[in-house]
Motif scaffolding. Sequence first.
Motif, mmCIF file in Angstrom:
data_model
loop_
_atom_site.group_PDB
_atom_site.id
_atom_site.type_symbol
_atom_site.label_atom_id
_atom_site.label_comp_id
_atom_site.label_asym_id
_atom_site.label_seq_id
_atom_site.Cartn_x
_atom_site.Cartn_y
_atom_site.Cartn_z
ATOM 1 N N THR A 31 3.267 -3.452 -0.764
ATOM 2 C CA THR A 31 3.419 -2.588 0.403
ATOM 3 C C THR A 31 3.924 -1.244 -0.113
ATOM 4 N N ARG A 45 5.057 2.852 1.028
ATOM 5 C CA ARG A 45 5.462 3.744 2.110
ATOM 6 C C ARG A 45 5.651 5.142 1.539
ATOM 7 N N GLU A 86 4.829 9.718 8.268
ATOM 8 C CA GLU A 86 5.212 8.619 7.384
ATOM 9 C C GLU A 86 4.162 7.529 7.529
ATOM 10 N N THR A 94 2.633 3.599 6.064
ATOM 11 C CA THR A 94 2.848 2.334 5.372
ATOM 12 C C THR A 94 1.480 1.732 5.130
ATOM 13 N N GLN A 102 -2.944 6.472 10.502
ATOM 14 C CA GLN A 102 -1.529 6.872 10.577
ATOM 15 C C GLN A 102 -1.368 8.378 10.380
#
Length: 149
Positions: A84, A86, A102, A104, A133
């Motif tokens: 993962t 970020r 931001e 992820t 995103q």
Amino acid sequence: MTPEENKELVRRDPEEIWSEGNVDVVDEIYAEDFVLHDPSSPDGTRGREEYREYAAAYRDAFPDAEYVVEELVAEGDAVAMRYTARGTHEGELMGIEPTGEEVTVTGMELYHVDDGKITEMWTNYDALGVLRQLGVVPSADELAEQGDD
């Protein structure tokens, strides 16, 4: 090298290159003729220098990037990783101006190791999710709403 040693070698990529931004590690852990298979780069990335540039471009776009290795599995010369990541979009990425968003993203990679160096990697991550995103690709709900207009 043992499968455990291969896992430790592979772990250095997300932790030192991607999270810490230390692209000099590329010379230590990648073979000179390394090949990256990435669907978002259809021409492929070949060699240490191209991989260094590839990593630096993403680090420039997401300077606070942090990768978390969720799982590593190794057998023979192959290491599979689930991660993962970020970060905040603060620099241009593939022609997309910084959004300040931001993001992820999750992904999986398969590495091959030979003689203590990574020789090949296949990567697959949620690129569409990143673009959503960042606000440059509408979600299915947004598209449905546009169709209702």
